[in-house]
Scaffold this motif. Sequence first.
Motif, PDB file in Angstrom:
ATOM      1  N   ARG A   1      -1.773 -11.715 -19.584  1.00 25.43           N
ATOM      2  CA  ARG A   1      -0.714 -10.757 -19.923  1.00 25.43           C
ATOM      3  C   ARG A   1       0.399 -10.788 -18.880  1.00 25.43           C
ATOM      4  NH1 ARG A   1      -5.089  -7.370 -20.625  1.00 25.43           N
ATOM      5  NH2 ARG A   1      -4.396  -6.019 -18.919  1.00 25.43           N
ATOM      6  N   PHE A   2       0.001 -11.025 -17.635  1.00 22.31           N
ATOM      7  CA  PHE A   2       1.004 -11.141 -16.573  1.00 22.31           C
ATOM      8  C   PHE A   2       1.964 -12.290 -16.866  1.00 22.31           C
ATOM      9  CE2 PHE A   2       2.185 -13.328 -12.604  1.00 22.31           C
ATOM     10  CZ  PHE A   2       2.918 -12.328 -11.983  1.00 22.31           C
ATOM     11  N   PHE A   3       1.438 -13.442 -17.245  1.00 23.13           N
ATOM     12  CA  PHE A   3       2.304 -14.590 -17.526  1.00 23.13           C
ATOM     13  C   PHE A   3       3.143 -14.367 -18.782  1.00 23.13           C
ATOM     14  CE2 PHE A   3      -0.758 -16.966 -14.802  1.00 23.13           C
ATOM     15  CZ  PHE A   3       0.166 -17.441 -13.882  1.00 23.13           C
ATOM     16  N   ILE A   4       2.601 -13.618 -19.741  1.00 25.14           N
ATOM     17  CA  ILE A   4       3.398 -13.277 -20.929  1.00 25.14           C
ATOM     18  C   ILE A   4       4.598 -12.421 -20.528  1.00 25.14           C
ATOM     19  CG2 ILE A   4       3.389 -11.945 -23.078  1.00 25.14           C
ATOM     20  CD1 ILE A   4       0.474 -12.809 -23.461  1.00 25.14           C
TER      21      ILE A   4
ATOM     22  N   GLN B   1      -3.506  -8.016 -25.943  1.00 26.05           N
ATOM     23  CA  GLN B   1      -4.681  -7.269 -25.496  1.00 26.05           C
ATOM     24  C   GLN B   1      -5.755  -7.239 -26.576  1.00 26.05           C
ATOM     25  OE1 GLN B   1      -3.647  -3.417 -24.030  1.00 26.05           O
ATOM     26  NE2 GLN B   1      -5.574  -3.146 -22.931  1.00 26.05           N
ATOM     27  N   ILE B   2      -5.339  -7.108 -27.830  1.00 24.60           N
ATOM     28  CA  ILE B   2      -6.297  -7.114 -28.939  1.00 24.60           C
ATOM     29  C   ILE B   2      -6.984  -8.474 -29.042  1.00 24.60           C
ATOM     30  CG2 ILE B   2      -6.497  -7.014 -31.466  1.00 24.60           C
ATOM     31  CD1 ILE B   2      -4.282  -4.877 -31.392  1.00 24.60           C
TER      32      ILE B   2
ATOM     33  N   PRO C   1       6.583  -3.912 -27.039  1.00 25.64           N
ATOM     34  CA  PRO C   1       5.201  -3.526 -26.722  1.00 25.64           C
ATOM     35  C   PRO C   1       4.183  -4.107 -27.691  1.00 25.64           C
ATOM     36  CG  PRO C   1       6.431  -1.658 -27.615  1.00 25.64           C
ATOM     37  CD  PRO C   1       7.425  -2.746 -27.359  1.00 25.64           C
ATOM     38  N   GLN C   2       4.616  -4.465 -28.911  1.00 23.94           N
ATOM     39  CA  GLN C   2       3.684  -5.035 -29.875  1.00 23.94           C
ATOM     40  C   GLN C   2       3.140  -6.386 -29.413  1.00 23.94           C
ATOM     41  OE1 GLN C   2       5.667  -5.171 -33.661  1.00 23.94           O
ATOM     42  NE2 GLN C   2       5.610  -2.945 -33.945  1.00 23.94           N
ATOM     43  N   ILE C   3       3.961  -7.142 -28.655  1.00 23.96           N
ATOM     44  CA  ILE C   3       3.493  -8.435 -28.144  1.00 23.96           C
ATOM     45  C   ILE C   3       2.358  -8.232 -27.157  1.00 23.96           C
ATOM     46  CG2 ILE C   3       4.176 -10.468 -26.807  1.00 23.96           C
ATOM     47  CD1 ILE C   3       6.975 -10.160 -27.927  1.00 23.96           C
TER      48      ILE C   3
END
Length: 310
Positions: A217-220, A208-209, A201-203
């Motif tokens: 974020r979807f592609f991540i 997001q930060i 979750p940190q990634i």
Amino acid sequence: MAFRASEIWKGCTMKTAGKGYGLFLLPGFILLILVVFIPFGMNLYISCTRWSGVGIPQWVGLANYLKAVTDTIFWASFRNNILMIFAVTVIPCIIGLFLSVFLFEYGLTAYGQRTVAAIRSGIYLPQILPVAIAGIVWGWILDPTYGALNMILRSIGLEGFAHNWLGDPATALPSVMGIMVWFQVGYPLVIFMSALQRLDPQILEAAQIDGAGWLRRFFIMVHGIKPEILVVVLTTTIYALKLFAQIYVLTRGGPGTATIVPSYFAYQNFFEKANVGYGAAVSTIMTTIIFILTAVFIRIQMNNEGLGEY
């Protein structure tokens, strides 16, 4: 000297244990030979014969394979099978990816674990329904006379759109493809949502930060669950290539050859036309294609995991 003796003893113990564990693999290996290799070898032999299922097979060499190369029905079934890959693999995987990411990122926060689990179970439900029952129900829904779909269209003033969905060659294959999307979309959804649980979750918080939008974020997340995506693509592609039950229940390959696929074409030659040798040749061709695709997918996954040199 004592250290050296202990190392030798440890190595001997490990070798002995390895041999012991090998015995446990023996029953599975025997079953693999009996259930897979011997039937495949027999099918390969039969594919090189002309045989009606009774009597003595007549050896014809590669004649059945040469016949398949020039058989328009076989190529029609192969073309339909490629289209089925889109309905069984491509479209469900795309829908499953977006649904899983949406439920994982927004659904759990907005609706809670129970609601998301209920939604996921509802979408997965077609996977556990008996194919015969689901096929019969869809046959009722798409029936041209009293089917629910045509009745709904007529009730809302769209009578012109009422149609014999499974009886018209122009709409039979798209209708079956739509049903297959309904069948399959729950499988990638469940696998992908389980895979998203293991992401750090940190990634995602760091992205997001840093101001990453939803698409980034979807592609991540997609990159993080790439191994699971490859597994789903492989298993669903194999399922599409050997698709039989839904075709048998819904259309029997018709009308004409509009929805015929290689598995049903082989079945027709085996049991309806008593042309067992040719049916075995079609089955062997599809089995070879599945083996090749499996090897390619496994190689790709090993390269992605950095195991390509082993």
